[in-house]
Design a protein around this motif. Structure first.
Motif, PDB file in Angstrom:
ATOM      1  N   MET A 111       0.831  -1.219   0.000  1.00 40.97           N
ATOM      2  CA  MET A 111       0.000   0.000   0.000  1.00 40.97           C
ATOM      3  C   MET A 111       0.859   1.261   0.000  1.00 40.97           C
ATOM      4  O   MET A 111       0.523   2.257  -0.638  1.00 40.97           O
ATOM      5  N   LEU A 112       1.984   1.208   0.715  1.00 39.68           N
ATOM      6  CA  LEU A 112       2.876   2.369   0.743  1.00 39.68           C
ATOM      7  C   LEU A 112       3.441   2.647  -0.645  1.00 39.68           C
ATOM      8  O   LEU A 112       3.660   3.815  -1.008  1.00 39.68           O
ATOM      9  N   ASP A 113       3.688   1.578  -1.433  1.00 38.24           N
ATOM     10  CA  ASP A 113       4.175   1.768  -2.797  1.00 38.24           C
ATOM     11  C   ASP A 113       3.140   2.497  -3.647  1.00 38.24           C
ATOM     12  O   ASP A 113       3.485   3.340  -4.480  1.00 38.24           O
ATOM     13  N   ILE A 114       1.864   2.159  -3.440  1.00 38.52           N
ATOM     14  CA  ILE A 114       0.789   2.820  -4.186  1.00 38.52           C
ATOM     15  C   ILE A 114       0.692   4.289  -3.789  1.00 38.52           C
ATOM     16  O   ILE A 114       0.605   5.184  -4.652  1.00 38.52           O
ATOM     17  N   LEU A 115       0.735   4.557  -2.500  1.00 38.52           N
ATOM     18  CA  LEU A 115       0.647   5.945  -2.021  1.00 38.52           C
ATOM     19  C   LEU A 115       1.846   6.772  -2.471  1.00 38.52           C
ATOM     20  O   LEU A 115       1.725   7.989  -2.667  1.00 38.52           O
ATOM     21  N   SER A 116       2.990   6.128  -2.648  1.00 36.42           N
ATOM     22  CA  SER A 116       4.169   6.870  -3.105  1.00 36.42           C
ATOM     23  C   SER A 116       3.979   7.384  -4.528  1.00 36.42           C
ATOM     24  O   SER A 116       4.656   8.326  -4.955  1.00 36.42           O
ATOM     25  N   ILE A 117       3.046   6.770  -5.268  1.00 39.26           N
ATOM     26  CA  ILE A 117       2.728   7.234  -6.623  1.00 39.26           C
ATOM     27  C   ILE A 117       1.603   8.260  -6.597  1.00 39.26           C
ATOM     28  O   ILE A 117       1.703   9.336  -7.204  1.00 39.26           O
ATOM     29  N   THR A 118       0.510   7.933  -5.901  1.00 38.74           N
ATOM     30  CA  THR A 118      -0.667   8.810  -5.944  1.00 38.74           C
ATOM     31  C   THR A 118      -0.535  10.034  -5.039  1.00 38.74           C
ATOM     32  O   THR A 118      -1.042  11.108  -5.382  1.00 38.74           O
ATOM     33  N   PHE A 119       0.124   9.898  -3.894  1.00 36.28           N
ATOM     34  CA  PHE A 119       0.179  11.025  -2.962  1.00 36.28           C
ATOM     35  C   PHE A 119       0.859  12.259  -3.564  1.00 36.28           C
ATOM     36  O   PHE A 119       0.310  13.368  -3.459  1.00 36.28           O
ATOM     37  N   PRO A 120       2.038  12.140  -4.195  1.00 32.38           N
ATOM     38  CA  PRO A 120       2.654  13.358  -4.763  1.00 32.38           C
ATOM     39  C   PRO A 120       1.772  14.043  -5.799  1.00 32.38           C
ATOM     40  O   PRO A 120       1.756  15.280  -5.883  1.00 32.38           O
ATOM     41  N   ILE A 121       1.043  13.242  -6.584  1.00 32.09           N
ATOM     42  CA  ILE A 121       0.177  13.808  -7.624  1.00 32.09           C
ATOM     43  C   ILE A 121      -0.899  14.688  -6.992  1.00 32.09           C
ATOM     44  O   ILE A 121      -1.075  15.865  -7.354  1.00 32.09           O
ATOM     45  N   PHE A 122      -1.611  14.136  -6.030  1.00 32.10           N
ATOM     46  CA  PHE A 122      -2.746  14.860  -5.455  1.00 32.10           C
ATOM     47  C   PHE A 122      -2.305  15.865  -4.392  1.00 32.10           C
ATOM     48  O   PHE A 122      -3.021  16.834  -4.127  1.00 32.10           O
ATOM     49  N   ALA A 123      -1.123  15.682  -3.831  1.00 31.80           N
ATOM     50  CA  ALA A 123      -0.578  16.701  -2.932  1.00 31.80           C
ATOM     51  C   ALA A 123      -0.239  17.967  -3.726  1.00 31.80           C
ATOM     52  O   ALA A 123      -0.474  19.088  -3.251  1.00 31.80           O
ATOM     53  N   ALA A 124       0.279  17.810  -4.939  1.00 31.62           N
ATOM     54  CA  ALA A 124       0.570  18.961  -5.796  1.00 31.62           C
ATOM     55  C   ALA A 124      -0.718  19.681  -6.191  1.00 31.62           C
ATOM     56  O   ALA A 124      -0.771  20.923  -6.238  1.00 31.62           O
ATOM     57  N   ILE A 125      -1.770  18.905  -6.470  1.00 37.78           N
ATOM     58  CA  ILE A 125      -3.068  19.515  -6.779  1.00 37.78           C
ATOM     59  C   ILE A 125      -3.598  20.279  -5.570  1.00 37.78           C
ATOM     60  O   ILE A 125      -4.066  21.420  -5.686  1.00 37.78           O
ATOM     61  N   ALA A 126      -3.520  19.652  -4.386  1.00 35.41           N
ATOM     62  CA  ALA A 126      -3.984  20.305  -3.155  1.00 35.41           C
ATOM     63  C   ALA A 126      -3.173  21.561  -2.856  1.00 35.41           C
ATOM     64  O   ALA A 126      -3.713  22.571  -2.384  1.00 35.41           O
ATOM     65  N   LEU A 127      -1.873  21.522  -3.138  1.00 32.41           N
ATOM     66  CA  LEU A 127      -1.023  22.697  -2.919  1.00 32.41           C
ATOM     67  C   LEU A 127      -1.455  23.850  -3.818  1.00 32.41           C
ATOM     68  O   LEU A 127      -1.500  25.013  -3.383  1.00 32.41           O
TER      69      LEU A 127
ATOM     70  N   THR B  88     -11.794  14.908  -9.589  1.00 35.20           N
ATOM     71  CA  THR B  88     -10.371  15.185  -9.377  1.00 35.20           C
ATOM     72  C   THR B  88      -9.908  14.673  -8.024  1.00 35.20           C
ATOM     73  O   THR B  88      -8.877  13.994  -7.915  1.00 35.20           O
ATOM     74  N   PHE B  89     -10.661  14.970  -6.980  1.00 37.42           N
ATOM     75  CA  PHE B  89     -10.252  14.507  -5.654  1.00 37.42           C
ATOM     76  C   PHE B  89     -10.658  13.050  -5.411  1.00 37.42           C
ATOM     77  O   PHE B  89      -9.976  12.321  -4.695  1.00 37.42           O
ATOM     78  N   GLY B  90     -11.757  12.605  -6.033  1.00 42.81           N
ATOM     79  CA  GLY B  90     -12.149  11.204  -5.907  1.00 42.81           C
ATOM     80  C   GLY B  90     -11.164  10.262  -6.580  1.00 42.81           C
ATOM     81  O   GLY B  90     -11.016   9.107  -6.170  1.00 42.81           O
ATOM     82  N   ALA B  91     -10.454  10.770  -7.599  1.00 38.17           N
ATOM     83  CA  ALA B  91      -9.487   9.943  -8.307  1.00 38.17           C
ATOM     84  C   ALA B  91      -8.329   9.518  -7.410  1.00 38.17           C
ATOM     85  O   ALA B  91      -7.657   8.515  -7.694  1.00 38.17           O
ATOM     86  N   PHE B  92      -8.083  10.256  -6.333  1.00 36.03           N
ATOM     87  CA  PHE B  92      -7.038   9.843  -5.396  1.00 36.03           C
ATOM     88  C   PHE B  92      -7.339   8.447  -4.861  1.00 36.03           C
ATOM     89  O   PHE B  92      -6.457   7.586  -4.742  1.00 36.03           O
ATOM     90  N   VAL B  93      -8.605   8.194  -4.569  1.00 35.98           N
ATOM     91  CA  VAL B  93      -9.014   6.886  -4.054  1.00 35.98           C
ATOM     92  C   VAL B  93      -9.086   5.855  -5.178  1.00 35.98           C
ATOM     93  O   VAL B  93      -8.514   4.757  -5.079  1.00 35.98           O
ATOM     94  N   THR B  94      -9.765   6.197  -6.272  1.00 35.61           N
ATOM     95  CA  THR B  94      -9.979   5.208  -7.330  1.00 35.61           C
ATOM     96  C   THR B  94      -8.674   4.817  -8.027  1.00 35.61           C
ATOM     97  O   THR B  94      -8.467   3.650  -8.370  1.00 35.61           O
ATOM     98  N   LEU B  95      -7.785   5.782  -8.235  1.00 32.92           N
ATOM     99  CA  LEU B  95      -6.501   5.452  -8.855  1.00 32.92           C
ATOM    100  C   LEU B  95      -5.649   4.587  -7.935  1.00 32.92           C
ATOM    101  O   LEU B  95      -4.950   3.679  -8.394  1.00 32.92           O
ATOM    102  N   SER B  96      -5.708   4.874  -6.638  1.00 33.13           N
ATOM    103  CA  SER B  96      -4.964   4.058  -5.687  1.00 33.13           C
ATOM    104  C   SER B  96      -5.462   2.615  -5.708  1.00 33.13           C
ATOM    105  O   SER B  96      -4.669   1.665  -5.703  1.00 33.13           O
ATOM    106  N   VAL B  97      -6.785   2.458  -5.754  1.00 31.77           N
ATOM    107  CA  VAL B  97      -7.367   1.112  -5.817  1.00 31.77           C
ATOM    108  C   VAL B  97      -6.986   0.422  -7.122  1.00 31.77           C
ATOM    109  O   VAL B  97      -6.589  -0.761  -7.130  1.00 31.77           O
ATOM    110  N   LEU B  98      -7.079   1.151  -8.235  1.00 37.21           N
ATOM    111  CA  LEU B  98      -6.735   0.568  -9.526  1.00 37.21           C
ATOM    112  C   LEU B  98      -5.278   0.134  -9.581  1.00 37.21           C
ATOM    113  O   LEU B  98      -4.942  -0.948 -10.092  1.00 37.21           O
ATOM    114  N   LEU B  99      -4.388   0.975  -9.075  1.00 31.54           N
ATOM    115  CA  LEU B  99      -2.971   0.625  -9.059  1.00 31.54           C
ATOM    116  C   LEU B  99      -2.728  -0.634  -8.230  1.00 31.54           C
ATOM    117  O   LEU B  99      -1.924  -1.500  -8.618  1.00 31.54           O
TER     118      LEU B  99
END
Length: 314
Positions: A1-17, A299-310
């Motif tokens: 799970m940490l490997d998945i978050l290492s991909i999705t978190f930077p993407i959506f953290a940049a959007i949130a920023l 856009t924000f829901g994709a954080f969850v769905t992309l993580s699940v898909l990955l």
């Protein structure tokens, strides 16, 4: 799970920023439009050109990938159209729903994701997606929108001609065409030219995500929430599911199956939220509210769905 978050978190953290930077006054909403122009008119065209000039035609012309992406997208259009028709949704709102569910944001969101997952293929994936989206999926959505108006046959033909011309004039298409011409002609670009293209291309990812987040702030969030929810589900669940189905059926019709990386890439490309100017198109028909709700939700829901898909695809 940490490997998945290492991909999705930077993407959506940049959007949130980006969202927070506009929310708290570090940047103005108008600044996001300037950033978007740079990404769309300079960085992404340079990226497409650079991706093509470094490869041969066999690597670039992935017919199986384009067929899967196109068939899955058209199937999504058909499914959403049928669902909304059965619900007696009006023609303009139905068209807004169809476009939102079938037109992903491959440039501003999809490319940064692919760059993290498939750095050597991200540019080619963007080029393949660009062709299908801009010459098939988006035009179908725009035709449906225009058809909701009382147009004559001549007006529709004029609209289609203007649409084709607008696509051909886009910097993204110019970058794609320039890369194809250089690749097919065998011209060798000097190392300094390659470095310039690479430098401009490298600026696309982070800036695109930051701009997406900033652009989400201030969108009108009043509209039909039920329809917006259906659009979000259509975009994040139905679209990738139908693309996955198309990929599974591809060998049954005699076409080569996709490789492992491209199989993951095409499904993930379909799972991206809708493109940013979706709300602009909806604005012309008085449905910018529902489009904005759907865009923010996807856009924000994709954080969850992309993580699940990955997690599923890996």
């Amino acid at each position: 799970m940490l490997d998945i978050l290492s991909i999705t978190f930077p993407i959506f953290a940049a959007i949130a920023l980006g969202f927070a930077s506009v929310r708290f006054g570090m940047f103005a909403e108008s600044d996001m439009r300037i950033m978007g122009k740079y990404v769309q008119n300079i960085a992404l065209p340079a990226l497409l050109c650079a991706a093509l000039v470094k490869r041969d035609l066999a690597e670039v012309l992935d017919i199986s990938y384009m067929a899967v992406f196109a068939i899955g997208g058209v199937a999504t259009i058909g499914a959403m159209y049928a669902i909304l028709t059965l619900q007696s949704t009006g023609p303009a709102r139905r068209a807004v729903g169809v476009m939102g569910a079938s037109c992903p944001n491959s440039g501003f969101v999809g490319y940064p994701v692919m760059l993290l997952l498939f750095p050597d293929k991200a540019g080619i994936i963007l080029a393949l997606n660009f062709v299908v989206e801009n010459f098939l999926l988006i035009p179908i959505g725009l035709v449906l929108l225009e058809s909701s108006r009382d147009l004559t046959h001549k007006s529709r033909l004029r609209m289609l001609g203007a649409l084709l011309l607008s696509i051909l004039k886009r910097p993204l298409f110019v970058g794609l065409l320039a890369g194809m011409v250089i690749m097919l002609s065998g011209i060798d670009i000097p190392p300094a030219g390659i470095r310039l293209l690479d430098m401009l291309a490298a600026s696309a990812s982070a800036l695109a995500l930051f701009m997406i987040g900033g652009s989400l702030f201030g969108l009108p969030l009043k509209g039909n929430q039920v329809l917006a929810t259906q659009i979000v589900i259509g975009k994040l669940v139905l679209h990738p599911a139908l693309v996955a189905l198309a990929a599974a059926l591809l060998p049954m019709v005699g076409m080569p199956a996709l490789g492992a990386d491209m199989y993951k890439a095409v499904i993930l490309s379909a799972a991206m939220p809708m493109f940013l100017i979706y709300t602009v198109f909806a604005l012309d028909y008085g449905h910018e509210g529902v489009a904005s709700i759907a865009l923010v939700g996807a856009t924000f829901g994709a954080f969850v769905t992309l993580s699940v898909l990955l997690a599923v695809l890996n």
